[in-house]
Scaffold this motif. Structure first.
Motif, mmCIF file in Angstrom:
data_model
loop_
_atom_site.group_PDB
_atom_site.id
_atom_site.type_symbol
_atom_site.label_atom_id
_atom_site.label_comp_id
_atom_site.label_asym_id
_atom_site.label_seq_id
_atom_site.Cartn_x
_atom_site.Cartn_y
_atom_site.Cartn_z
ATOM 1 N N GLY A 186 2.019 5.414 -7.151
ATOM 2 C CA GLY A 186 0.691 5.100 -7.951
ATOM 3 C C GLY A 186 0.980 4.087 -9.138
ATOM 4 O O GLY A 186 -0.077 3.782 -9.895
ATOM 5 N N LYS A 215 0.935 -1.145 0.050
ATOM 6 C CA LYS A 215 -0.233 -0.049 0.111
ATOM 7 C C LYS A 215 0.906 1.313 -0.051
ATOM 8 O O LYS A 215 0.550 2.261 -0.643
ATOM 9 C CB LYS A 215 -1.067 0.020 1.073
ATOM 10 C CG LYS A 215 -1.797 -1.285 1.180
ATOM 11 C CD LYS A 215 -2.819 -1.169 2.516
ATOM 12 C CE LYS A 215 -3.816 -2.507 2.194
ATOM 13 N NZ LYS A 215 -4.688 -2.476 3.367
ATOM 14 N N LYS A 265 2.380 -0.372 -9.475
ATOM 15 C CA LYS A 265 2.417 -1.709 -9.036
ATOM 16 C C LYS A 265 3.974 -1.799 -8.138
ATOM 17 O O LYS A 265 5.059 -1.414 -8.732
ATOM 18 C CB LYS A 265 2.444 -2.780 -10.148
ATOM 19 C CG LYS A 265 1.270 -2.824 -10.775
ATOM 20 C CD LYS A 265 1.214 -3.847 -11.767
ATOM 21 C CE LYS A 265 1.533 -5.204 -11.354
ATOM 22 N NZ LYS A 265 1.723 -6.290 -12.460
ATOM 23 N N TYR A 289 -1.545 -9.304 -4.375
ATOM 24 C CA TYR A 289 -0.023 -9.110 -4.651
ATOM 25 C C TYR A 289 0.841 -10.584 -4.709
ATOM 26 O O TYR A 289 1.399 -10.617 -5.735
ATOM 27 C CB TYR A 289 0.558 -8.399 -3.525
ATOM 28 C CG TYR A 289 0.007 -7.120 -3.111
ATOM 29 C CD1 TYR A 289 0.187 -6.065 -4.148
ATOM 30 C CD2 TYR A 289 -0.255 -6.766 -1.862
ATOM 31 C CE1 TYR A 289 -0.194 -4.883 -3.726
ATOM 32 C CE2 TYR A 289 -0.805 -5.439 -1.445
ATOM 33 C CZ TYR A 289 -0.539 -4.498 -2.401
ATOM 34 O OH TYR A 289 -1.225 -3.230 -2.274
ATOM 35 N N TRP A 316 3.750 1.489 -1.480
ATOM 36 C CA TRP A 316 4.310 1.706 -2.642
ATOM 37 C C TRP A 316 3.134 2.242 -3.639
ATOM 38 O O TRP A 316 3.816 3.083 -4.246
ATOM 39 C CB TRP A 316 4.969 0.480 -3.294
ATOM 40 C CG TRP A 316 5.602 0.446 -4.383
ATOM 41 C CD1 TRP A 316 4.890 0.745 -5.694
ATOM 42 C CD2 TRP A 316 6.722 0.561 -4.782
ATOM 43 N NE1 TRP A 316 5.884 0.806 -6.741
ATOM 44 C CE2 TRP A 316 7.093 0.627 -6.144
ATOM 45 C CE3 TRP A 316 8.217 0.635 -3.897
ATOM 46 C CZ2 TRP A 316 8.519 0.760 -6.884
ATOM 47 C CZ3 TRP A 316 9.327 0.616 -4.483
ATOM 48 C CH2 TRP A 316 9.409 0.676 -5.932
ATOM 49 N N GLU A 317 2.193 1.836 -3.558
ATOM 50 C CA GLU A 317 1.247 2.401 -4.354
ATOM 51 C C GLU A 317 0.882 3.722 -4.076
ATOM 52 O O GLU A 317 0.666 4.758 -4.999
ATOM 53 C CB GLU A 317 -0.162 1.480 -4.154
ATOM 54 C CG GLU A 317 -0.061 0.196 -4.979
ATOM 55 C CD GLU A 317 -1.050 -0.862 -4.475
ATOM 56 O OE1 GLU A 317 -1.150 -1.761 -5.179
ATOM 57 O OE2 GLU A 317 -1.822 -0.516 -3.545
ATOM 58 N N GLU A 318 0.784 4.364 -2.985
ATOM 59 C CA GLU A 318 0.806 5.655 -2.462
ATOM 60 C C GLU A 318 1.711 6.597 -2.883
ATOM 61 O O GLU A 318 1.469 7.475 -3.234
ATOM 62 C CB GLU A 318 0.670 5.592 -0.719
ATOM 63 C CG GLU A 318 0.194 7.140 -0.512
ATOM 64 C CD GLU A 318 0.220 7.048 1.152
ATOM 65 O OE1 GLU A 318 0.554 8.227 1.822
ATOM 66 O OE2 GLU A 318 -0.052 6.153 1.857
#
Length: 344
Positions: free
Chosen positions: A108, A101, A110, A182, A103-105
């Motif tokens: 943006g 989460k 994968k 994931y 990393w995505e934050e």
């Protein structure tokens, strides 16, 4: 016990606990000693490896988990390591979720491939603004998760005691399900965490108003439950009329290897829950709702012929289904008011 195996196991656990560089040299030594050791010697060493799995940094504990899983598949006793491995798997899963989460934050995009890539300064720097002091643990957990998931699947399949003794089962299953986006293998871990062992189920035949209490364990899906109910009830004394499933097919759903092919099984009934909803073969026994604390399966005639390949979803997990007793219609008068008609 193999003294040489015990010695190298002690050394590698000590190295893991303090992150000593000797761990990398000790790992192949441990594998070499294990190749020549009997299964009983491996079982005797697993409690020591369990200490490392529980307490070592996650990237090193993951290697000990993989070694433990391979020994268990070779016949070593899974119970000494089961609790520690599953508990560490859940901790690793939760930390890996935080990493994904973050990393995505931060990007943006994968997160890095946890099986093809590895920890790096660049990875650390990317998530550090989000995770702060928890960055190292989350990053290492992300890349160690496949090892724990693989070993966890093995121990959960092969240790009924570990499955039955799980605490916080709902949270562990939830975490595995969340992280499956994931690492898809965690869908299997989630299902294994939810396996019922020593669970009593009330089975009711709507047409005759007869019933049976059965105790199940190690059943991975409702395909398996369906066939094992047929094998236990159809054509048996005190059971239901008809021709039971072939013995070799039932064996594939219990503990026998599935032969090449494989043979084709069929569903003798519609399985329906107490609310009148279908119990889908693709589901699991834990999905079946309870009435007054007891899961209820109602047998209705099949609405169409269902066929599927014989075999267990989890081949390493033996299953059991035991008929504890038969109930006459007059024994069940208090139950039927709680049983809805089928909704379709």
């Amino acid at each position: 016990m193999s003294a040489a195996l015990q010695q190298v196991a002690d050394e590698i656990v000590r190295a893991a606990l303090v992150e000593d560089r000797s761990f990398g040299d000790l790992l192949p030594r441990l594998m070499r000693e294990a190749q020549a050791a009997p299964v009983a010697a491996k079982s005797a060493v697993l409690p020591r490896l369990a200490e490392g799995i529980a307490e070592a940094p996650v990237n090193l504990g993951g290697w000990l988990a993989v070694v433990s899983g391979s020994w268990i598949e070779e016949g070593a006793d899974p119970d000494p390591v089961g609790r520690a491995l599953v508990h560490r798997l859940t901790e690793t899963t939760a930390a890996a979720l935080a990493f994904g989460k973050a990393w995505e934050e931060a990007t943006g995009g994968k997160p890095p491939d946890m099986e093809e890539e590895q920890p790096s300064q660049q990875v650390f720097d990317t998530v550090r603004p989000v995770l702060g002091d928890g960055t190292v643990t989350a990053m290492m957990s992300w890349f160690a998760l496949p090892q724990f998931a693989m070993a966890g699947s093995t121990v959960l399949q092969m240790s009924p005691a570990t499955r039955a003794g799980l605490d916080d089962r709902d949270f562990r299953a939830f975490a595995a399900g969340e992280a499956a986006r994931y690492l898809p293998h965690l869908e299997h871990v989630q299902a294994l965490i939810r396996v019922l062992d020593g669970e009593r189920i009330l089975v009711l035949d709507r047409a005759t108003r007869h019933g049976w209490t059965v105790t199940v364990g190690g059943i991975g899906d409702n395909f398996q439950l369906h066939v094992l109910l047929g094998g236990a009830l159809i054509g048996r004394p005190g059971g239901m009329p008809g021709t039971p499933p072939a013995g070799d097919i039932v064996a594939c759903f219990l503990d026998a290897p599935t032969p090449p092919g494989p043979p084709i099984a069929s569903s003798p009934w519609n399985l329906v829950d107490a609310h009148g909803e279908w119990i889908y073969n693709e589901g699991v026994p834990a999905d079946i709702p309870a009435v007054n604390g007891t899961r209820v399966v109602v047998l209705d005639p099949p609405s169409y012929q269902r066929t599927f390949p014989a075999g267990r979803r989890f081949p390493l997990m033996p299953a059991t289904l035991h008929v504890d007793g038969m109930h006459l219609p007059e024994d069940l008068t208090g139950w039927w008011p709680h049983i809805a008609a089928a909704t379709r």
